[in-house]
Design an enzyme around this catalytic site. Structure first.
Site, PDB file in Angstrom:
ATOM      1  N   GLU A 116      -2.808   1.814   3.973  1.00  0.00           N
ATOM      2  CA  GLU A 116      -3.747   2.018   5.086  1.00  0.00           C
ATOM      3  C   GLU A 116      -3.072   2.738   6.251  1.00  0.00           C
ATOM      4  O   GLU A 116      -3.727   3.143   7.194  1.00  0.00           O
ATOM      5  CB  GLU A 116      -4.355   0.678   5.534  1.00  0.00           C
ATOM      6  CG  GLU A 116      -3.384  -0.373   6.038  1.00  0.00           C
ATOM      7  CD  GLU A 116      -2.775  -1.231   4.925  1.00  0.00           C
ATOM      8  OE1 GLU A 116      -2.412  -0.688   3.860  1.00  0.00           O
ATOM      9  OE2 GLU A 116      -2.632  -2.448   5.152  1.00  0.00           O
ATOM     10  N   ARG A 117      -1.739   2.894   6.180  1.00  0.00           N
ATOM     11  CA  ARG A 117      -1.048   3.597   7.276  1.00  0.00           C
ATOM     12  C   ARG A 117      -1.025   5.103   7.043  1.00  0.00           C
ATOM     13  O   ARG A 117      -0.901   5.881   7.972  1.00  0.00           O
ATOM     14  CB  ARG A 117       0.390   3.078   7.408  1.00  0.00           C
ATOM     15  CG  ARG A 117       0.409   1.617   7.775  1.00  0.00           C
ATOM     16  CD  ARG A 117       1.825   1.114   7.852  1.00  0.00           C
ATOM     17  NE  ARG A 117       1.885  -0.272   7.430  1.00  0.00           N
ATOM     18  CZ  ARG A 117       2.954  -0.853   6.951  1.00  0.00           C
ATOM     19  NH1 ARG A 117       4.074  -0.170   6.819  1.00  0.00           N
ATOM     20  NH2 ARG A 117       2.927  -2.107   6.598  1.00  0.00           N
ATOM     21  N   GLU A 145      16.153  -6.025   3.677  1.00  0.00           N
ATOM     22  CA  GLU A 145      15.930  -4.583   3.548  1.00  0.00           C
ATOM     23  C   GLU A 145      15.481  -4.108   4.939  1.00  0.00           C
ATOM     24  O   GLU A 145      14.388  -4.462   5.397  1.00  0.00           O
ATOM     25  CB  GLU A 145      14.813  -4.303   2.521  1.00  0.00           C
ATOM     26  CG  GLU A 145      14.545  -2.812   2.355  1.00  0.00           C
ATOM     27  CD  GLU A 145      13.332  -2.500   1.468  1.00  0.00           C
ATOM     28  OE1 GLU A 145      12.365  -3.274   1.464  1.00  0.00           O
ATOM     29  OE2 GLU A 145      13.363  -1.454   0.797  1.00  0.00           O
ATOM     30  N   PHE A 185       3.388   3.070   2.134  1.00  0.00           N
ATOM     31  CA  PHE A 185       3.218   4.146   3.120  1.00  0.00           C
ATOM     32  C   PHE A 185       4.264   5.239   2.984  1.00  0.00           C
ATOM     33  O   PHE A 185       4.047   6.357   3.442  1.00  0.00           O
ATOM     34  CB  PHE A 185       3.272   3.559   4.548  1.00  0.00           C
ATOM     35  CG  PHE A 185       4.681   3.295   5.036  1.00  0.00           C
ATOM     36  CD1 PHE A 185       5.436   4.315   5.600  1.00  0.00           C
ATOM     37  CD2 PHE A 185       5.266   2.035   4.914  1.00  0.00           C
ATOM     38  CE1 PHE A 185       6.741   4.088   6.025  1.00  0.00           C
ATOM     39  CE2 PHE A 185       6.563   1.798   5.337  1.00  0.00           C
ATOM     40  CZ  PHE A 185       7.304   2.835   5.898  1.00  0.00           C
ATOM     41  N   CYS A 198      12.843   3.901  -0.725  1.00  0.00           N
ATOM     42  CA  CYS A 198      13.309   2.783  -1.546  1.00  0.00           C
ATOM     43  C   CYS A 198      14.613   3.138  -2.247  1.00  0.00           C
ATOM     44  O   CYS A 198      15.279   2.272  -2.779  1.00  0.00           O
ATOM     45  CB  CYS A 198      12.247   2.397  -2.559  1.00  0.00           C
ATOM     46  SG  CYS A 198      12.015   3.648  -3.813  1.00  0.00           S
ATOM     47  N   LYS A 252      -5.681   2.453  -4.312  1.00  0.00           N
ATOM     48  CA  LYS A 252      -5.729   1.823  -2.981  1.00  0.00           C
ATOM     49  C   LYS A 252      -4.456   2.261  -2.262  1.00  0.00           C
ATOM     50  O   LYS A 252      -3.400   1.647  -2.402  1.00  0.00           O
ATOM     51  CB  LYS A 252      -5.793   0.300  -3.136  1.00  0.00           C
ATOM     52  CG  LYS A 252      -6.480  -0.447  -2.026  1.00  0.00           C
ATOM     53  CD  LYS A 252      -5.843  -0.284  -0.661  1.00  0.00           C
ATOM     54  CE  LYS A 252      -4.584  -1.064  -0.466  1.00  0.00           C
ATOM     55  NZ  LYS A 252      -3.851  -0.672   0.773  1.00  0.00           N
ATOM     56  N   SER A 263       6.668  -3.603  -0.915  1.00  0.00           N
ATOM     57  CA  SER A 263       7.779  -4.512  -0.603  1.00  0.00           C
ATOM     58  C   SER A 263       7.849  -5.632  -1.650  1.00  0.00           C
ATOM     59  O   SER A 263       6.856  -5.944  -2.311  1.00  0.00           O
ATOM     60  CB  SER A 263       7.568  -5.102   0.787  1.00  0.00           C
ATOM     61  OG  SER A 263       6.325  -5.767   0.834  1.00  0.00           O
TER      62      SER A 263
HETATM   63  P1  NAD Z   1       3.879  -3.157   1.640  1.00  0.00           P
HETATM   64  O1  NAD Z   1       4.292  -4.134   0.616  1.00  0.00           O
HETATM   65  O2  NAD Z   1       3.667  -3.656   3.041  1.00  0.00           O
HETATM   66  O3  NAD Z   1       2.483  -2.458   1.228  1.00  0.00           O
HETATM   67  C1  NAD Z   1       2.294  -1.881  -0.020  1.00  0.00           C
HETATM   68  C2  NAD Z   1       0.825  -1.977  -0.407  1.00  0.00           C
HETATM   69  O4  NAD Z   1       0.447  -3.366  -0.478  1.00  0.00           O
HETATM   70  C3  NAD Z   1      -0.118  -1.331   0.604  1.00  0.00           C
HETATM   71  O5  NAD Z   1      -1.107  -0.625  -0.082  1.00  0.00           O
HETATM   72  C4  NAD Z   1      -0.683  -2.515   1.379  1.00  0.00           C
HETATM   73  O6  NAD Z   1      -1.997  -2.288   1.828  1.00  0.00           O
HETATM   74  C5  NAD Z   1      -0.656  -3.638   0.367  1.00  0.00           C
HETATM   75  N1  NAD Z   1      -0.436  -4.959   0.993  1.00  0.00           N
HETATM   76  C6  NAD Z   1       0.315  -5.222   2.090  1.00  0.00           C
HETATM   77  N2  NAD Z   1       0.300  -6.530   2.363  1.00  0.00           N
HETATM   78  C7  NAD Z   1      -0.481  -7.114   1.423  1.00  0.00           C
HETATM   79  C8  NAD Z   1      -0.871  -8.463   1.168  1.00  0.00           C
HETATM   80  N3  NAD Z   1      -0.472  -9.481   1.942  1.00  0.00           N
HETATM   81  N4  NAD Z   1      -1.670  -8.702   0.114  1.00  0.00           N
HETATM   82  C9  NAD Z   1      -2.083  -7.707  -0.688  1.00  0.00           C
HETATM   83  N5  NAD Z   1      -1.738  -6.421  -0.487  1.00  0.00           N
HETATM   84  C10 NAD Z   1      -0.939  -6.112   0.540  1.00  0.00           C
HETATM   85  O7  NAD Z   1       4.936  -1.962   1.607  1.00  0.00           O
HETATM   86  P2  NAD Z   1       5.073  -0.731   2.600  1.00  0.00           P
HETATM   87  O8  NAD Z   1       5.603  -1.222   3.916  1.00  0.00           O
HETATM   88  O9  NAD Z   1       3.847   0.080   2.601  1.00  0.00           O
HETATM   89  O10 NAD Z   1       6.194   0.146   1.852  1.00  0.00           O
HETATM   90  C11 NAD Z   1       7.568  -0.061   2.017  1.00  0.00           C
HETATM   91  C12 NAD Z   1       8.151  -0.911   0.906  1.00  0.00           C
HETATM   92  O11 NAD Z   1       7.897  -0.301  -0.359  1.00  0.00           O
HETATM   93  C13 NAD Z   1       9.649  -1.037   0.988  1.00  0.00           C
HETATM   94  O12 NAD Z   1      10.014  -2.358   0.685  1.00  0.00           O
HETATM   95  C14 NAD Z   1      10.169  -0.085  -0.087  1.00  0.00           C
HETATM   96  O13 NAD Z   1      11.444  -0.394  -0.596  1.00  0.00           O
HETATM   97  C15 NAD Z   1       9.115  -0.256  -1.114  1.00  0.00           C
HETATM   98  N6  NAD Z   1       9.075   0.875  -2.052  1.00  0.00           N
HETATM   99  C16 NAD Z   1       9.480   0.648  -3.329  1.00  0.00           C
HETATM  100  C17 NAD Z   1       9.493   1.698  -4.249  1.00  0.00           C
HETATM  101  C18 NAD Z   1       9.927   1.462  -5.670  1.00  0.00           C
HETATM  102  O14 NAD Z   1       9.621   2.301  -6.522  1.00  0.00           O
HETATM  103  N7  NAD Z   1      10.609   0.377  -5.977  1.00  0.00           N
HETATM  104  C19 NAD Z   1       9.074   2.972  -3.848  1.00  0.00           C
HETATM  105  C20 NAD Z   1       8.646   3.156  -2.529  1.00  0.00           C
HETATM  106  C21 NAD Z   1       8.645   2.090  -1.645  1.00  0.00           C
END
Ligand code: NAD
Length: 500
Positions: free
Chosen positions: A177-178, A385, A150, A282, A174, A227
């Protein structure tokens, strides 16, 4: 009435058919802005099938034509910068300058993809053996998928789609969704740029859609950002299904402040990198590591007034605001619970942002900035985090102790050092086990023609995002060894004279 969002299938907006939806909030007011459809596995598989039909013609389009689509796309992103930034701010809550940065950092990757023909050139060896030449070529993978978080609703979808498409793949995106609206608008702009229908499919959804991607045999590669637990899960399932996967995860970025650093500059950098975008980056710095008690006291003395001056508010307040709300009520609760655990476990909460209230926005997901001093590595606020406007200060006795702390941390996305000493800076850059390093530079996101990626639990799989690595990730190499017999005498001996 709540707006109903769609998917983007075969070059047009398409209503969801699963009957499942998620609410998309206005984080500044807490109100529901819209509902986003959550695709079923059947919808996802249908989108993949259509992408697979569209891909061969796109993959066979010469790279220069594909690059021209990127050129037009880049021009349209520029033209629609204000509109795209507003879309980001509406669903994410970040300030307009921050949202423009989000779009801009994605645009820069589109710009690199305008040079895709050069990046896709193969190698050639003439006369590798008698009458034998070798050449290699980079071919698209077919249908690939991008699953994005998101916190950068424009930048990360662009990091995924621009190189994947420029390399000749079809893509299933994909988005989170937020914050789904920016990806849908970018898909429209790509169509306007000349991308054939079906080559980019934006499928909104949650775990059901993600799992369908991971299990769909046609999907050749998965690029994920989110994450760490989800990155690790997706990497495992994608790889065990034979897919190429690169999954970027969470972070806990440390900034070491040496006694010889310019303390005012270090404090300014920590405030920007710690609290910008409400800490939902991140590459945010979440841990300050001053070396020596005197440095720690000097830093604390400068940080507190700067932190207390930060202006928190909705993006509609204009440039006067430093950062906006966090993404959801659940995220706000998680952050306040973590702050409470920090107090309970004995950290010194020097600035407490939990009570923050904004008149007219009482139901918004706002949090004031919090600052903890005297944090120790065993505390939950250090281990987790937090992904919110919370900065922790861990006091280190020496440079070696500060370096060890950074290196022992399971995450390895970004890190920085503030110092006036070149030897220390160089030593740090060489020894630290983190993917992106800043020297007197707090958020060292590499420019788009380098690559972006963390180490340790911040990334699973091979190759980084964008830059040359992206062209490698989204293509596979084929090497052709060919022999022509005109220069070879009977019996197999090579006739060098025939070459004169
Ligand atoms: P998230 O892991 O909750 O969601 C990311 C994606 O995964 C979304 O599209 C979501 O729909 C999907 N998802 C969520 N739960 C799932 C599950 N149980 N099974 C399958 N798919 C699932 O992350 P977020 O809250 O949207 O974003 C924040 C996180 O992203 C933070 O941890 C941040 O550090 C990380 N981030 C990392 C980078 C990088 O390049 N390393 C860049 C930006 C953000």
């Amino acid at each position: 009435m709540t707006q109903e969002l769609t998917h983007w299938i075969d070059g047009a907006r398409a209503a969801g058919t699963s009957g499942r939806f998620a609410e998309v909030f206005n984080p500044a007011t807490g109100e529901t802005r819209s509902r986003v459809p959550l695709a079923s596995a059947a919808e996802l598989n249908g989108a993949v099938a259509r992408a697979a039909e569209a891909q061969p013609a796109w993959g066979a389009t010469n790279p220069q034509r594909r690059a021209r689509v990127m050129m037009k796309f880049g021009a349209l992103i520029n033209e629609h910068m204000d509109e795209l930034a507003e879309l980001v701010s509406m669903e994410h809550g970040k300030t307009i300058p921050d949202s423009k940065g989000d779009v801009q950092r994605g645009l820069e990757v589109v710009e690199v993809c305008m040079g895709a023909p050069t990046m896709l050139k193969g190698d050639f060896t003439d006369n590798g053996g008698p009458g034998i030449d070798l050449h290699s070529m980079r071919q698209p993978l077919g249908v690939v998928a991008g699953i994005t978080p998101f916190n950068f609703p424009a930048m990360i979808p662009l990091w995924k789609m621009a190189p994947a498409l420029a390399c000749g793949n079809a893509m299933i995106l994909k988005p989170s969704e937020r914050c789904p609206s920016t990806s849908l608008r970018l898909a429209e702009l790509l169509k306007e740029s000349g991308l054939p229908d079906g080559v980019l499919q934006v499928v909104n959804g949650d775990k059901e859609a993600v799992d369908a991607i991971l299990d769909n045999e046609t999907v050749a590669a998965v690029g994920f950002v989110g994450s760490t637990p989800i990155a690790q899960y997706i990497y495992g399932r994608a790889a065990s299904n034979g897919k190429r996967a690169q999954c970027f995860g969470g972070a806990k970025n440390h900034m070491i402040v040496m006694p010889d650093a310019d303390m005012d500059k270090a404090a300014d950098a920590l405030v920007g990198a710690g609290y910008g975008a409400a800490g939902e980056r991140c590459m945010a710095i979440s841990v300050a590591v001053p070396v020596g008690e005197e440095t720690a006291d000097a830093l604390r003395e400068r940080l507190i007034p700067r932190i207390e001056k930060l202006k928190v508010g909705p993006y509609t307040s204009g440039d006067d605001v430093d950062y906006g709300p966090v993404i959801t009520a659940a995220a706000k609760k998680r952050i306040t619970d973590l702050i409470a655990s920090g107090v309970e476990q004995g950290a010194d909460l020097a600035v407490d942002g939990r009570g923050f209230q904004l008149q007219g926005y009482e139901n918004g997901f706002f949090l004031g900035p919090s600052f903890f001093d005297k944090v120790t590595p065993d505390m939950e606020i250090y281990r987790e985090e937090i992904f919110g406007p919370v900065l922790s200060q861990v006091r280190a006795g020496s440079y070696e102790e500060a370096l060890k702390l950074t290196m022992d941390n399971p995450y390895g996305n970004g890190t920085a050092i503030y110092t006036a000493d070149g030897d220390t800076a160089r030593d740090f850059a060489h020894r630290v086990n983190v993917g992106m390093v800043g020297i007197n530079f707090p958020i060292p996101v590499p420019l788009s023609y380098f690559t972006f990626g963390g180490w340790k639990k911040s990334a699973f799989g091979d190759l980084n995002q964008y830059g040359p690595d992206a062209f490698r990730f989204y293509t596979r190499t084929k090497t052709v060894t060919s022999r022509w017999f005109s220069g070879i005498k009977e019996g197999g001996e090579f006739n060098f004279k025939a070459m004169d």
